[in-house]
Design a protein around this motif. Structure first.
Motif, mmCIF file in Angstrom:
data_model
loop_
_atom_site.group_PDB
_atom_site.id
_atom_site.type_symbol
_atom_site.label_atom_id
_atom_site.label_comp_id
_atom_site.label_asym_id
_atom_site.label_seq_id
_atom_site.Cartn_x
_atom_site.Cartn_y
_atom_site.Cartn_z
ATOM 1 N N LEU A 255 6.127 7.428 -9.828
ATOM 2 C CA LEU A 255 5.067 8.714 -9.379
ATOM 3 C C LEU A 255 3.807 8.292 -10.310
ATOM 4 N N ILE A 256 3.759 7.857 -11.436
ATOM 5 C CA ILE A 256 2.676 7.192 -12.071
ATOM 6 C C ILE A 256 1.703 6.346 -11.182
ATOM 7 N N CYS A 257 2.456 5.570 -10.566
ATOM 8 C CA CYS A 257 1.660 4.296 -9.621
ATOM 9 C C CYS A 257 1.180 5.436 -8.411
ATOM 10 N N ILE A 258 1.930 6.201 -8.019
ATOM 11 C CA ILE A 258 1.324 6.991 -6.843
ATOM 12 C C ILE A 258 -0.028 7.634 -7.200
ATOM 13 N N ILE B 298 -3.643 6.870 -5.678
ATOM 14 C CA ILE B 298 -4.389 8.082 -4.899
ATOM 15 C C ILE B 298 -5.484 8.984 -5.387
ATOM 16 N N SER B 299 -5.178 8.923 -6.740
ATOM 17 C CA SER B 299 -6.464 9.672 -7.427
ATOM 18 C C SER B 299 -7.705 8.787 -7.431
ATOM 19 N N GLY C 141 7.996 -0.237 -15.749
ATOM 20 C CA GLY C 141 8.883 -0.349 -16.853
ATOM 21 C C GLY C 141 8.648 0.880 -17.754
ATOM 22 N N VAL C 142 8.076 2.123 -17.245
ATOM 23 C CA VAL C 142 8.052 3.203 -18.044
ATOM 24 C C VAL C 142 8.713 4.421 -17.214
ATOM 25 N N GLY D 267 0.808 -1.041 -0.021
ATOM 26 C CA GLY D 267 -0.088 -0.197 -0.026
ATOM 27 C C GLY D 267 0.790 1.389 0.046
ATOM 28 N N VAL D 268 0.310 2.543 -0.252
ATOM 29 C CA VAL D 268 0.862 3.664 -0.391
ATOM 30 C C VAL D 268 1.474 4.045 1.043
ATOM 31 N N LEU D 269 0.871 3.894 1.838
ATOM 32 C CA LEU D 269 1.470 4.284 3.279
ATOM 33 C C LEU D 269 2.388 3.298 3.725
ATOM 34 N N GLU D 270 2.172 1.971 3.312
ATOM 35 C CA GLU D 270 3.331 0.999 3.697
ATOM 36 C C GLU D 270 4.806 1.564 2.989
ATOM 37 N N GLU D 271 4.662 1.830 1.783
ATOM 38 C CA GLU D 271 5.715 2.338 1.087
ATOM 39 C C GLU D 271 6.297 3.701 1.539
#
Length: 470
Positions: free
Chosen positions: A332-335, A339-340, A326-327, A160-164
Motif C-alpha cells: 500500500l505504501i509503495c502504491i 501514485i501521489s 519490509g515494513v 509499473g503500477v499498471l503492470e502490477e
C-alpha cells in the motif's frame, strides 16, 4: 511557477505603452499573458512567509527524484557535502542578481541581463529558460512513464503500477500508449488554461503530495534503521578507473537543476510588501530561508532514499518502490508513494508549460498581439510544445540523461554563469576585486563541469558500459 520570465522595457507591439511600477506580482489574475505588461489590476503585496513558500515551491521539483542516485555515485559523505555546497553557491548567485537588480531597476531576469548586455542578454535568458523547461517537462513525462508502465535499468526491470494491476505487460499499459493517453486526457486540458491563476488549487494539491512523498520515504527508512535491516552505506565514490572518475562530474548538472529557481526570483521579490529598501532585505531573507528549507528537504530525501535502497537505487527513485519494503503495509505504501508523486508531476506540469509557452512566444513573436488574445497562435504553440515533450520522453532513456544535458547547458547558465557575468560587467560599479575573482572562478568551474558532464554523458550513451548512476 518555474521558468516564468516577465520581460521589462519597451513595448513589443510598437503601440502599447507600459506604465512603470515598483512591483510586479508573481501570479497576476489579469493580463499575465502580456509578457511586457507590469501593471496589474489585482495586485496584493505579499508577506515573507508566502514569498518563502512560492520560492521553495519553485525550487522543489523533479530534481528530488534523482538526488538519491547522486549519493550512489558520490558516496554518502561527499554526496551530502555536494548538496550543501551547491545550495550555498546557488544562494550566492541569487544574491548577486538581487544586488545588481536594484541600481538597474530590473524587475525580471531578462531585464537584468538586458541592462548588462542589451537585447542579446535578454534573448539568451529566454533561450535558456526554454531549453531548461523543455528538459524538465521531458523529465516529468519520463517519471510518469516509469511509475505507470515501469522501466528497465542495468538489466533489471522495475514494475509499473499498471503492470502490477494487469499482472504483466499488455497493450494498454505499454509506455508509449500510457504517455500519449496521459498527455491527451490529463495534461492537454490543464495546459489549455490561459491564466496561471486558474491552476491555484491544483498547485496547492501538488505541494501537499510532494510532502507526502518526503515524509513516507523518511518514515520507512527510520523504521528499517531501528529494525536493523539497513546495511552500512558506501562512504566513498565508486571510482576504479578513469571513466568512473569523470562520471563524478555528471552529478553537478543534477544538483544544479535541483536548486534552479533564478528565473522566478524577480517576480517573487516584486510582490513583497514595504519600501524598496525593506523589500530588498526581506527578499534576501526569503532566499536564505528557502534555500535552507529546500536544502534540508533534499538532504533528507537523498540520504534516506540512498540508505533505503543502497546501491540498488535507481536513477528515478520512484522506480524502486515496486518491491516489498519490509515494513507493514508495504504494498500500500509503495502504491501511495508512486501514485501521489505521479499526480504531483501532472499537476506541476502546466505551471512549467505556462512559462515555457510565454517565453517561446515572446522569442518567436516579439511584436505580436498578447498570446491570450490569439486563440490560433495559443493553440498551435500549446500543441507544438506538448508534442515536442512527448517525443522527447519517448527518445530520452532516463531522467539522469535529461538532467545531465539540460543541467549542464541551459540550467548552469541560468544558475551560475549569467549572474557571474552580470557581476563581472559591474555596470553600477558595485563589485570589489574579491567579488570579481570569485565570479571568474564561478564561471570557469561552471563551464568546466558542464563540458565534462556533457562529454561524459555522450560517451556513456555511445558506449554504455557502466555509466550514469547505474
Amino acid at each position: 511557477m518555474t521558468g516564468l520570465s516577465i520581460t521589462d522595457g519597451e513595448p513589443q507591439d510598437g503601440t502599447m505603452s507600459t506604465a512603470h511600477t515598483d512591483r510586479t506580482p508573481l501570479l497576476p489574475s489579469k493580463r499575465q499573458d502580456l509578457v511586457v505588461e507590469d501593471v496589474y489590476d489585482d495586485y496584493h503585496e505579499a508577506s515573507v512567509p508566502s514569498a518563502i513558500f512560492n520560492l521553495s515551491t519553485t525550487i522543489v521539483g523533479a530534481g528530488i527524484m534523482a538526488l538519491p542516485a547522486t549519493m550512489k555515485v558520490m558516496g554518502l559523505p561527499l554526496g551530502i557535502l555536494t548538496i550543501i555546497v551547491m545550495g550555498i553557491l546557488s544562494e550566492n548567485s541569487i544574491q548577486i542578481m538581487l544586488r545588481y537588480s536594484r541600481p538597474s531597476g530590473a524587475r525580471s531576469y531578462g531585464g537584468l541581463m538586458a541592462d548588462a548586455f542589451g537585447g542579446i542578454g535578454r534573448t539568451l535568458v529566454q533561450l535558456c529558460i526554454i531549453i531548461n523547461n523543455i528538459g524538465i517537462l521531458i523529465v516529468y513525462l519520463i517519471i510518469i512513464g516509469d511509475v505507470l508502465s515501469g522501466t528497465s535499468a542495468s538489466g533489471e526491470h522495475f514494475t509499473g503500477v499498471l503492470e502490477e494491476w494487469a499482472g504483466g505487460p499488455t497493450w494498454w499499459n505499454e509506455r508509449t500508449f500510457v504517455l500519449f493517453t496521459i498527455a491527451v486526457v490529463v495534461l492537454m486540458p490543464l495546459i489549455s488554461f490561459r491564466h496561471v491563476d486558474s491552476l491555484k488549487w491544483t498547485s496547492a494539491l501538488s505541494v501537499a503530495l510532494a510532502v507526502v512523498f518526503v515524509v513516507i520515504v523518511a518514515g520507512v527508512t527510520i523504521w528499517k534503521l531501528f529494525a536493523g535491516e539497513i546495511s552500512w552505506p558506501r562512504l566513498t565514490p565508486d571510482v576504479y578507473d578513469q571513466k568512473t572518475f569523470w562520471r563524478l562530474f555528471t552529478v553537478i548538472p543534477v544538483m544544479v537543476t535541483a536548486y534552479i529557481c533564478h528565473h522566478n526570483v524577480h517576480p517573487i521579490a516584486n510582490e513583497l510588501s514595504g519600501t524598496a529598501d525593506s523589500s530588498d532585505e526581506k527578499m534576501r531573507n526569503v532566499v536564505r530561508w528557502s534555500m535552507l528549507l529546500c536544502g534540508t528537504i533534499y538532504l533528507c530525501t537523498a540520504t534516506f532514499g540512498y540508505l533505503l535502497f543502497g546501491d540498488a537505487t535507481s536513477d528515478d527513485i520512484l522506480s524502486n518502490f515496486d518491491t516489498d519494503l519490509g515494513v507493514p503495509f508495504s504494498h500500500l505504501i509503495c502504491i501511495i508513494v508512486r501514485i501521489s508523486y505521479a499526480v504531483h508531476i501532472m499537476l506541476v506540469f502546466p505551471l512549467l508549460n505556462f512559462s515555457l509557452r510565454l517565453n517561446l512566444d515572446s522569442f518567436l513573436f516579439p511584436r505580436a498581439t498578447p498570446l491570450a488574445h490569439d486563440t490560433v497562435r495559443f493553440s498551435l504553440i500549446t500543441g507544438f510544445l506538448i508534442s515536442c515533450v512527448f517525443l522527447g520522453a519517448a527518445v530520452v532513456p532516463n531522467i539522469w540523461v535529461a538532467f545531465q544535458f539540460t543541467g549542464a547547458t541551459a540550467t548552469v547558465c541560468l544558475g551560475f554563469i549569467f549572474p557571474a557575468l552580470v557581476l563581472l560587467k559591474d555596470k553600477p560599479l558595485l563589485a570589489t576585486r574579491r567579488d570579481k575573482w570569485e565570479a571568474v572562478v564561478m564561471v570557469i568551474l561552471a563551464i568546466l563541469s558542464s563540458v565534462v558532464a556533457v562529454t561524459t554523458n555522450v560517451i556513456n550513451l555511445v558506449d554504455p558500459g557502466k555509466n550514469g548512476s547505474t
